[in-house]
Design a protein around this motif. Sequence first.
Motif, PDB file in Angstrom:
ATOM      1  N   LEU A  89      42.567  46.855  42.118  1.00 52.06           N
ATOM      2  CA  LEU A  89      43.045  47.942  41.278  1.00 52.06           C
ATOM      3  C   LEU A  89      42.060  48.266  40.165  1.00 52.06           C
ATOM      4  O   LEU A  89      41.864  49.424  39.801  1.00 52.06           O
ATOM      5  N   GLN A  90      41.411  47.219  39.637  1.00 59.29           N
ATOM      6  CA  GLN A  90      40.445  47.416  38.550  1.00 59.29           C
ATOM      7  C   GLN A  90      39.031  47.663  39.071  1.00 59.29           C
ATOM      8  O   GLN A  90      38.093  47.787  38.258  1.00 59.29           O
ATOM      9  N   GLY A  91      38.860  47.691  40.391  1.00 58.84           N
ATOM     10  CA  GLY A  91      37.523  47.909  40.944  1.00 58.84           C
ATOM     11  C   GLY A  91      36.589  46.758  40.657  1.00 58.84           C
ATOM     12  O   GLY A  91      35.373  46.955  40.535  1.00 58.84           O
ATOM     13  N   HIS A  92      37.151  45.544  40.529  1.00 51.83           N
ATOM     14  CA  HIS A  92      36.374  44.343  40.208  1.00 51.83           C
ATOM     15  C   HIS A  92      35.589  44.516  38.903  1.00 51.83           C
ATOM     16  O   HIS A  92      34.473  44.000  38.761  1.00 51.83           O
ATOM     17  N   ARG A  93      36.182  45.264  37.975  1.00 51.51           N
ATOM     18  CA  ARG A  93      35.558  45.488  36.672  1.00 51.51           C
ATOM     19  C   ARG A  93      36.481  45.001  35.567  1.00 51.51           C
ATOM     20  O   ARG A  93      37.712  45.099  35.667  1.00 51.51           O
ATOM     21  N   CYS A  94      35.895  44.493  34.511  1.00 56.05           N
ATOM     22  CA  CYS A  94      36.671  44.059  33.341  1.00 56.05           C
ATOM     23  C   CYS A  94      37.385  45.266  32.743  1.00 56.05           C
ATOM     24  O   CYS A  94      36.782  46.327  32.555  1.00 56.05           O
ATOM     25  N   ALA A  95      38.662  45.077  32.434  1.00 59.42           N
ATOM     26  CA  ALA A  95      39.433  46.174  31.854  1.00 59.42           C
ATOM     27  C   ALA A  95      39.020  46.471  30.422  1.00 59.42           C
ATOM     28  O   ALA A  95      39.365  47.522  29.883  1.00 59.42           O
ATOM     29  N   GLY A  96      38.249  45.553  29.822  1.00 61.45           N
ATOM     30  CA  GLY A  96      37.817  45.768  28.451  1.00 61.45           C
ATOM     31  C   GLY A  96      36.468  46.447  28.342  1.00 61.45           C
ATOM     32  O   GLY A  96      36.340  47.509  27.727  1.00 61.45           O
ATOM     33  N   CYS A  97      35.449  45.844  28.970  1.00 60.31           N
ATOM     34  CA  CYS A  97      34.079  46.356  28.800  1.00 60.31           C
ATOM     35  C   CYS A  97      33.487  46.945  30.064  1.00 60.31           C
ATOM     36  O   CYS A  97      32.418  47.551  30.024  1.00 60.31           O
ATOM     37  N   GLY A  98      34.166  46.737  31.197  1.00 60.18           N
ATOM     38  CA  GLY A  98      33.674  47.312  32.443  1.00 60.18           C
ATOM     39  C   GLY A  98      32.677  46.457  33.183  1.00 60.18           C
ATOM     40  O   GLY A  98      32.143  46.885  34.222  1.00 60.18           O
ATOM     41  N   SER A  99      32.403  45.242  32.720  1.00 61.90           N
ATOM     42  CA  SER A  99      31.434  44.394  33.414  1.00 61.90           C
ATOM     43  C   SER A  99      32.013  43.865  34.723  1.00 61.90           C
ATOM     44  O   SER A  99      33.222  43.821  34.921  1.00 61.90           O
ATOM     45  N   GLN A 100      31.126  43.437  35.640  1.00 58.53           N
ATOM     46  CA  GLN A 100      31.536  42.988  36.969  1.00 58.53           C
ATOM     47  C   GLN A 100      32.334  41.690  36.886  1.00 58.53           C
ATOM     48  O   GLN A 100      31.964  40.758  36.167  1.00 58.53           O
ATOM     49  N   LEU A 101      33.442  41.626  37.643  1.00 56.33           N
ATOM     50  CA  LEU A 101      34.251  40.411  37.710  1.00 56.33           C
ATOM     51  C   LEU A 101      33.959  39.712  39.030  1.00 56.33           C
ATOM     52  O   LEU A 101      34.079  40.313  40.102  1.00 56.33           O
ATOM     53  N   THR A 102      33.571  38.432  38.960  1.00 54.33           N
ATOM     54  CA  THR A 102      33.188  37.684  40.163  1.00 54.33           C
ATOM     55  C   THR A 102      33.863  36.322  40.170  1.00 54.33           C
ATOM     56  O   THR A 102      34.377  35.849  39.153  1.00 54.33           O
ATOM     57  N   GLY A 103      33.838  35.691  41.345  1.00 51.85           N
ATOM     58  CA  GLY A 103      34.337  34.320  41.458  1.00 51.85           C
ATOM     59  C   GLY A 103      35.717  34.204  42.053  1.00 51.85           C
ATOM     60  O   GLY A 103      36.284  33.106  42.085  1.00 51.85           O
ATOM     61  N   TYR A 104      36.285  35.306  42.568  1.00 52.31           N
ATOM     62  CA  TYR A 104      37.631  35.225  43.139  1.00 52.31           C
ATOM     63  C   TYR A 104      37.645  34.259  44.328  1.00 52.31           C
ATOM     64  O   TYR A 104      36.755  34.273  45.166  1.00 52.31           O
ATOM     65  N   GLY A 105      38.670  33.408  44.396  1.00 46.99           N
ATOM     66  CA  GLY A 105      38.800  32.455  45.484  1.00 46.99           C
ATOM     67  C   GLY A 105      38.169  31.117  45.176  1.00 46.99           C
ATOM     68  O   GLY A 105      38.387  30.142  45.907  1.00 46.99           O
ATOM     69  N   LEU A 106      37.414  31.013  44.094  1.00 45.20           N
ATOM     70  CA  LEU A 106      36.789  29.743  43.713  1.00 45.20           C
ATOM     71  C   LEU A 106      37.680  28.999  42.735  1.00 45.20           C
ATOM     72  O   LEU A 106      38.359  29.599  41.897  1.00 45.20           O
ATOM     73  N   LEU A 107      37.710  27.678  42.869  1.00 46.59           N
ATOM     74  CA  LEU A 107      38.491  26.871  41.934  1.00 46.59           C
ATOM     75  C   LEU A 107      37.869  26.927  40.547  1.00 46.59           C
ATOM     76  O   LEU A 107      38.559  27.020  39.534  1.00 46.59           O
ATOM     77  N   PHE A 108      36.554  26.872  40.516  1.00 39.09           N
ATOM     78  CA  PHE A 108      35.812  27.014  39.265  1.00 39.09           C
ATOM     79  C   PHE A 108      34.792  28.135  39.442  1.00 39.09           C
ATOM     80  O   PHE A 108      34.432  28.486  40.549  1.00 39.09           O
ATOM     81  N   GLY A 109      34.321  28.690  38.369  1.00 38.48           N
ATOM     82  CA  GLY A 109      33.262  29.675  38.454  1.00 38.48           C
ATOM     83  C   GLY A 109      33.708  31.112  38.283  1.00 38.48           C
ATOM     84  O   GLY A 109      32.872  32.013  38.312  1.00 38.48           O
ATOM     85  N   LYS A 110      35.013  31.350  38.106  1.00 35.52           N
ATOM     86  CA  LYS A 110      35.456  32.714  37.832  1.00 35.52           C
ATOM     87  C   LYS A 110      34.931  33.135  36.470  1.00 35.52           C
ATOM     88  O   LYS A 110      34.957  32.359  35.515  1.00 35.52           O
ATOM     89  N   ASN A 111      34.485  34.365  36.382  1.00 35.88           N
ATOM     90  CA  ASN A 111      33.991  34.852  35.088  1.00 35.88           C
ATOM     91  C   ASN A 111      35.022  35.723  34.382  1.00 35.88           C
ATOM     92  O   ASN A 111      34.687  36.538  33.540  1.00 35.88           O
TER      93      ASN A 111
END
Length: 297
Positions: A89-111
């Motif tokens: 829904l957010q296009g893998h972008r931060c709702a605040g600053c628009g930066s790329q969101l990565t790390g989905y599915g990882l136990l650690f490493g989500k940004n």
Amino acid sequence: GGGGGGGGGVSVDLTTVSVGDVISNYLWQLRHQAMDGGGADGSVGDVGGRLEVTLMTFDITAKGQPNGKDNSGARRDLAGLGEEEQLELQGHRCAGCGSQLTGYGLLFGKNYLPCRYLDKLMCRQYCHNDDHRVIPRRVLHHYDYVPHRVCRAAAAFLDEIHHCPCLDISKIAPDLIAKTQALRHIRSLRLQLSYLHDLVARAKFRQGTGLLRKSLAGRVHLVLDTELYSMHDLQQVLSGELADVLSDSLDRLSEMARQSPQCRKWLTDAERGARISGELTRLRVEEKLLYRSLLGL
């Protein structure tokens, strides 16, 4: 500071105006619009909805539309979506600053982390510090005082309005008082204090009004409007501290007013329908009984 418009306008230093001041002023306008019969079309029903949108206090129930509103109302249920759906829904972008969101599915490493106030995913680099705050809508609709994750902007906003009496329970969550014994007790104490404040104010008993202002630490909304709460007030309802403060204030003010010849004379004159300060004052039977009960007469 900005200058006032027109001749004789008062200059206002905008740097001294807080978010809490803005919200309080907005709430005041909404409430008085309702009392005056609503907007240009005479409608009043949307006042509570506008306030809900402003403070994010509407109830998000389950998947679908909160409170039956659809996309055209710009109030989608984000909390009911899974994390993957929210990212899409957010296009893998931060709702605040628009930066790329990565790390989905990882136990650690989500940004990124969720903000439970805005129901958005926010980046950890700029917009989310893993802060936790009590969420107003969780308190009002689910009596949930557990702190939840919020982004930096939401944390700052909630901190700013923490002591601001901007939550009108009668409009935002009208069933809450009926379901919560502690709030019913608080409402009863506030009503009694409101009537007692009315008595000492009408009798011009300044010691009494001063005592009340001091004992309530300046929270005059507790006696001037029995439906308004701040988050600070609601957290004190849960702890029992607010009930103790109100009960103590009621006892002390009742005793002070009872011993005041000024209050007793005003009540006697009002009961007789005498002229007080140039105005003919009459009390209804229920007012007489109430005032006498509060003064222990």
